[in-house]
Scaffold this motif. Structure first.
Motif, mmCIF file in Angstrom:
data_model
loop_
_atom_site.group_PDB
_atom_site.id
_atom_site.type_symbol
_atom_site.label_atom_id
_atom_site.label_comp_id
_atom_site.label_asym_id
_atom_site.label_seq_id
_atom_site.Cartn_x
_atom_site.Cartn_y
_atom_site.Cartn_z
ATOM 1 N N ALA A 83 0.914 -1.135 0.118
ATOM 2 C CA ALA A 83 -0.088 -0.267 0.035
ATOM 3 C C ALA A 83 0.807 1.284 0.036
ATOM 4 C CB ALA A 83 -0.977 -0.017 1.167
ATOM 5 N N ALA A 84 1.913 1.225 0.760
ATOM 6 C CA ALA A 84 2.779 2.358 0.930
ATOM 7 C C ALA A 84 3.589 2.597 -0.440
ATOM 8 C CB ALA A 84 3.756 2.396 1.984
ATOM 9 N N TYR A 85 3.755 1.476 -1.064
ATOM 10 C CA TYR A 85 4.770 1.697 -2.341
ATOM 11 C C TYR A 85 3.724 2.309 -3.309
ATOM 12 C CZ TYR A 85 6.941 0.096 -6.780
ATOM 13 O OH TYR A 85 7.475 -0.031 -7.673
ATOM 14 N N ALA A 86 2.255 1.922 -3.516
ATOM 15 C CA ALA A 86 1.514 2.519 -4.246
ATOM 16 C C ALA A 86 1.384 3.883 -4.072
ATOM 17 C CB ALA A 86 0.175 1.706 -4.190
ATOM 18 N N PHE A 128 -7.656 9.422 -6.455
ATOM 19 C CA PHE A 128 -8.211 9.135 -5.093
ATOM 20 C C PHE A 128 -6.838 8.424 -4.337
ATOM 21 C CE2 PHE A 128 -11.588 7.652 -8.045
ATOM 22 C CZ PHE A 128 -12.561 8.648 -7.648
ATOM 23 N N ARG A 129 -5.669 8.901 -4.782
ATOM 24 C CA ARG A 129 -4.461 8.841 -3.913
ATOM 25 C C ARG A 129 -4.737 9.020 -2.557
ATOM 26 N NH1 ARG A 129 1.520 9.776 -5.427
ATOM 27 N NH2 ARG A 129 1.316 11.648 -4.978
ATOM 28 N N LEU A 130 -4.956 10.302 -2.434
ATOM 29 C CA LEU A 130 -5.133 10.991 -1.040
ATOM 30 C C LEU A 130 -6.607 10.260 -0.158
ATOM 31 C CD1 LEU A 130 -3.572 13.181 -0.107
ATOM 32 C CD2 LEU A 130 -5.591 14.678 -0.292
ATOM 33 N N PHE A 131 -7.398 9.875 -1.198
ATOM 34 C CA PHE A 131 -8.721 9.149 -0.412
ATOM 35 C C PHE A 131 -8.078 7.994 0.049
ATOM 36 C CE2 PHE A 131 -11.874 5.809 -1.001
ATOM 37 C CZ PHE A 131 -13.026 6.481 -0.276
ATOM 38 N N SER A 132 -7.283 7.173 -0.613
ATOM 39 C CA SER A 132 -7.014 5.957 -0.120
ATOM 40 C C SER A 132 -6.036 6.104 1.279
ATOM 41 C CB SER A 132 -5.919 5.083 -1.114
ATOM 42 O OG SER A 132 -6.664 5.422 -2.476
ATOM 43 N N PHE A 133 -5.140 7.115 1.142
ATOM 44 C CA PHE A 133 -4.463 7.423 2.372
ATOM 45 C C PHE A 133 -5.177 7.647 3.607
ATOM 46 C CE2 PHE A 133 -1.877 10.396 4.867
ATOM 47 C CZ PHE A 133 -0.750 9.591 5.010
ATOM 48 N N TRP A 134 -6.254 8.407 3.543
ATOM 49 C CA TRP A 134 -7.387 8.800 4.618
ATOM 50 C C TRP A 134 -7.955 7.588 5.054
ATOM 51 C CZ3 TRP A 134 -6.108 12.465 7.934
ATOM 52 C CH2 TRP A 134 -5.364 13.498 7.221
#
Lengths: 355, 282, 293
Positions: free
Chosen positions: B99-102, B110-116
């Motif tokens: 996940a961190a790699y992605a 939705f990169r930020l969305f996934s992060f949150w």
């Protein structure tokens, strides 16, 4: 050996910022091109566009007559030396150099031959088993070079490769790079902000400013005939002096004196006059004279830099005089002589050269 | 220190040794108790030194039935704990690293969305959503299975953040050099990122192994079949014997065995453990 | 220039994220939403029908004396654990920082309790304080103190506080020691030259410089005491005697699994989620300025 052609290359970032405003450049086979400019001028961005690390928004990039805009970096047959070297810290020198070849499926024996051959050229033979952490700055730099050379690419790209070295090593590596590039004859693009490095290395210089190639030419060409005050001020050390002046019917008014030009350009109005510090002399063998009110002296040993201002104008001037003039009085008024051939005249409005 | 005050230094050593003794006391008493017979323990006058029943007590719980309350040998319990701890530690590391790699090395919507979304898991520890989580696991048929024991616990914001933090310290030129060298995303992950993350992975492993081994509430909820009991939760089962007398000569050796693996991990891999502890709090 | 150059790939990032996101959705987000939904419902005793009751569950909680007393219990427990473990850890860390010889050994001898499961820690201490066979009970008897935590609520609370604090000492010790060792030697030397003795130096120089570490540990310890100590309570006191050690987390479990009052348990879960959320935000806000290690 390959050619490299940039046709109206442009780069606009997603946030609307335009970093490169259309650059044209044709690099000949085996030529070493140096892109120089202040930070933020777009030189690194342009290099990274050539490398394929930044997308090209508009224009065409050709390597050996083949359009490579949409190719991955690895498919462009280029090699790059990074400012911080970007060596893989967990691999030894051998594997650092071999990694690119492995990824291309070169067979083991051939990789071994190429790595050892390259290591010999760069005198890295004894260091092949070491990891980057065990190397000195200069050695790391050479490994980074080796990693680029071993692939025998069509184009070499250098991104400020010497800026992490101390001054002495920098000079040494500069010479080594030039020698290697000549020997291997690989077309190269070299980015630096150091104008001495640029002048000494380049076959041709590209002076960048604000995302535009302000001037392209041989180092001496650019030194002798800078097209804009920016180029004129950027190349040469200490930087060229600029004086605001008026040109009317071949008569140039500089502060409280007027000079009649020998070969006057066809121009009337406000001009910027450029005069290099090394083109003002103590000896009265030159046609024109100006009076310098001395503020400060900086003896450098071989030369002395004299700071001052000319009468009737607030413009500050720096003059480079030979050592025998070091016994100058700090507050004196010094008569200086120069040739009007050595004046660079720029239109104050368009910032273009007029003579 | 600055001055050389001998009595002060001596005093410091004394205080520390006193602290160490106090901290170690419960462990020592547990160990001593685990080497005595049940009668000796129940007499209420436990000697300060180990007794002669060590071999008998330990071998009985390891290879015989642990206690009526549990019904399987402690070696089975230890094995279950090991499977759970390893499953959680490895699972967390693998999916967090991916996940961190992605998140760090790819540009996508939705990169930020996934992060949150991952961040949110920090705010939802299992202890505060016990029943609905239990219901979800039950409805997926994961009760009494190793999957049920491990899978729901392997999402980890902490580990993802640790990897993200570490990946951000890798100079971007490293990725660029790899791209110029012809390494695609998968190759970059395995050839460059994985070897560079070795110590981080090891440190995280130590922390997560302890976390997994010490799980209590979760195995208590999702296991009814004693073949899936873990050793930590079983101790409570051994104690909860209603009006019967607690079999301390079973409980105490089991307690010692339940502590031993994570304590050994911490002591033997102290450097990695401290690194993991400090980094996961960043 | 961009912060970091990235790969452009459509599918791969989603494949990489899929496991993490799937588990988060299924085992975190979905149950959390279920809890929220459940908190608005009342189920009959057999779970056959449920009725939507708006905020009744919350309302009931906020008018329930038991809930408030659970809050108070949690609070006392949290403060007790935090104070006890931080103070002892600070004392030990200061001493360990003072001595040059043996510091590494001391560290090893003090960090291991971190690895002990809360429930196991509870059992260790319970055994020592066992009303009939405990070593400590025996010693306390010598000074005329009768110890029976299964009857005396205060003693039960004290016992779980000691067990929880004991386990947390190693964590606090490590961070305090790191904090102490990051204080520049020259500062302490300067204070010594200015005539400050060891006590004065600690009060005027070391303690203020440790305050970021202390604050960080304060938050971590409270979070630990509130949420990570379920095992201790469950193994040692089961919330008793009476409800003298029934903390909020234990009550959620008890009301839900033992009492089968799902609506109320869910409402408590929702309240707890807000508390954890707030704590996490405090922790993260603070971490921005956190001390260097």
């Amino acid at each position: 050996m390959a050619t490299l052609n940039l046709k109206n290359l442009k780069k606009t970032y997603a946030n609307g910022h335009q970093a490169i405003h259309g650059v044209d450049l044709d690099v000949r086979e085996g030529e070493l091109i140096v892109m120089v400019g202040p930070s933020g001028c777009g030189k690194s961005t342009l290099l990274r566009m050539i490398a394929g690390l930044e997308a090209i928004t508009e224009g065409t990039l050709e390597i050996d007559q083949r359009r490579v805009n949409d190719l991955e970096p690895a498919e462009r047959d280029i090699a790059m030396v990074f400012q911080n070297y970007a060596l893989y810290p967990h691999m030894n020198v051998y594997n650092n150099m071999a990694y690119g070849l492995k990824n291309r499926g070169v067979d083991k024996a051939e990789i071994d031959r190429l790595v050892r051959q390259t290591a010999a050229i760069l005198e890295l033979d004894a260091l092949l088993e070491r990891k980057p952490g065990q190397l000195s700055g200069g050695q790391r730099q050479r490994v980074a070079m080796g990693r680029a050379i071993v692939r025998n690419p069509k184009v070499f790209l250098f991104d400020e490769p010497l800026s992490n070295l101390d001054a002495k090593l920098r000079v040494q590596m500069r010479i080594e790079i030039k020698r290697l590039q000549r020997k291997l004859g690989i077309t190269s693009v070299y980015v630096t902000h150091d104008q001495v490095e640029a002048m000494t290395l380049a076959d041709r210089l590209v002076v960048m400013n604000g995302g535009v190639a302000e001037q392209i030419g041989t180092p001496m060409d650019i030194y002798n005939r800078p097209q804009t005050p920016f180029v004129a001020g950027f190349i040469g050390s200490p930087a060229m002096n600029f004086i605001q002046a008026q040109l009317h019917e071949g008569a140039l008014t500089l502060g409280d004196q007027t000079i009649t030009l020998a070969n006057p350009p066809d121009f009337n109005g406000a001009v910027v006059v450029g005069l290099r510090p090394e083109h003002m002399h103590r000896k009265p063998d030159y046609a024109h004279q100006l009076m310098l009110h001395i503020d400060l002296l900086e003896p450098l040993g071989a030369d002395t830099l004299v700071y001052g201002r000319i009468g009737g104008s607030g413009d500050e001037l720096v003059v480079r005089l030979n050592r025998e003039f070091r016994n100058l009085d700090n507050q004196a008024i010094l008569p200086l002589y120069f040739d009007c051939d050595e004046l660079h005249l720029f239109c104050a409005k368009s910032q273009q050269r007029i003579n | 220190m600055v001055e050389n005050r001998r009595w002060l230094t001596l005093f410091s050593h004394l205080v520390i040794w006193l602290g160490i003794a106090l901290v170690a006391l419960p462990l020592w008493i547990a160990f001593v108790a685990s080497t005595h017979s049940s009668d000796m323990i129940m007499s209420g006058t436990l000697p300060f030194w180990p007794g002669e029943y060590m071999w008998e007590n330990y071998s009985r719980i390891l290879f015989g039935d642990a206690a009526d309350a549990v019904g399987v040998s402690v070696s089975t319990l230890l094995l279950n704990s090991l499977i759970m701890a390893l499953g959680i530690a490895i699972g967390k590391i693998v999916i967090s690293m991916m996940a961190a790699y992605a998140i760090v090395f790819f540009e996508f919507r939705f990169r930020l969305f996934s992060f949150w979304m991952i961040f949110m898991t920090l705010m939802l520890p299992v202890e505060v959503r016990i029943i609905p989580t239990f219901e979800v696991v039950a409805s997926l048929g994961l009760l009494d299975s190793y999957t049920g024991l491990t899978l729901p616990l392997i999402a980890s914001a902490t580990a993802t953040f640790l990897f993200r933090q570490f990946f951000l310290t890798i100079p971007k030129e490293m990725l660029e050099a790899a791209r110029v060298d012809g390494a695609g995303p998968i190759r970059f992950l395995f050839d460059i990122l994985l070897p560079l993350s070795r110590t981080n992975i090891a440190a995280l492993f130590v922390i997560m192994f302890i976390y997994g081994w010490n799980q209590y509430l979760w195995p208590l909820l999702v296991t009814n079949d004693e073949n899936y009991y873990t050793v930590v939760m079983s101790i409570q089962r051994m104690l909860a014997v209603g009006d019967d007398e607690v079999a301390w000569n079973v409980v105490m050796p089991a307690t010692v065995l339940a502590m031993l693996p994570p304590v050994l991990v911490v002591v033997l891999m102290q450097r990695l453990f401290v690194k993991g502890l400090v980094e996961t709090e960043k | 220039m961009s912060r970091i150059s990235t790969y452009n790939h459509r599918l791969l990032p989603w494949l990489l994220l899929a496991p993490q996101l799937a588990i988060t959705l299924v085992f975190f987000v979905w149950p959390a939403l279920q809890a929220v939904k459940q908190s608005f419902l009342i189920e009959d005793a057999f779970g056959l029908s449920s009725e939507f009751v708006w905020f009744d569950n919350f309302n009931e909680l906020l008018h329930s004396e038991a809930y408030y007393s659970s809050f108070a219990t949690t609070f006392i427990f949290g403060i007790g654990v935090t104070l006890l473990s931080m103070c002892s850890a600070l004392l030990l860390a200061v001493m360990a920082d003072r001595v040059i010889r043996g510091a590494a050994l001391y560290k090893t001898l003090l960090v291991w309790p971190y690895a002990v499961a809360p429930a196991v820690a509870g059992v260790l201490w319970m055994f020592m304080f066992h009303p009939t066979i405990g070593v400590m009970t025996y010693l306390l008897e010598l000074v005329q103190i009768r110890w029976n935590h299964s009857l005396n609520g205060h003693q039960a609370m004290l016992l779980v506080i000691i067990a929880a604090a004991w386990k947390q000492i190693s964590y606090n010790f490590l961070f305090f020691l790191a904090g102490l060792q990051s204080i520049p030697r020259s500062l302490i030397e300067a204070a010594a030259i200015d005539g400050a003795g060891p006590m004065k130096r600690f009060r005027d120089i070391i303690f203020p410089l440790l305050s970021p570490t202390s604050f960080f540990l304060l938050v971590v310890n409270i979070v630990y005491a509130f949420f990570d100590t379920f095992g201790i309570i469950h193994a040692v006191t089961q919330g008793g005697p009476g409800s003298s050690t029934r903390t909020l987390v234990y009550k959620v479990f008890d009301d839900g699994f033992i009492g089968l009052d799902l609506g109320s348990s869910a409402a408590q879960s929702v309240i707890l989620m807000f508390i954890v959320g707030a704590m996490t935000i405090i922790q993260f806000k603070f971490i921005e300025r956190k001390v260097q290690y």
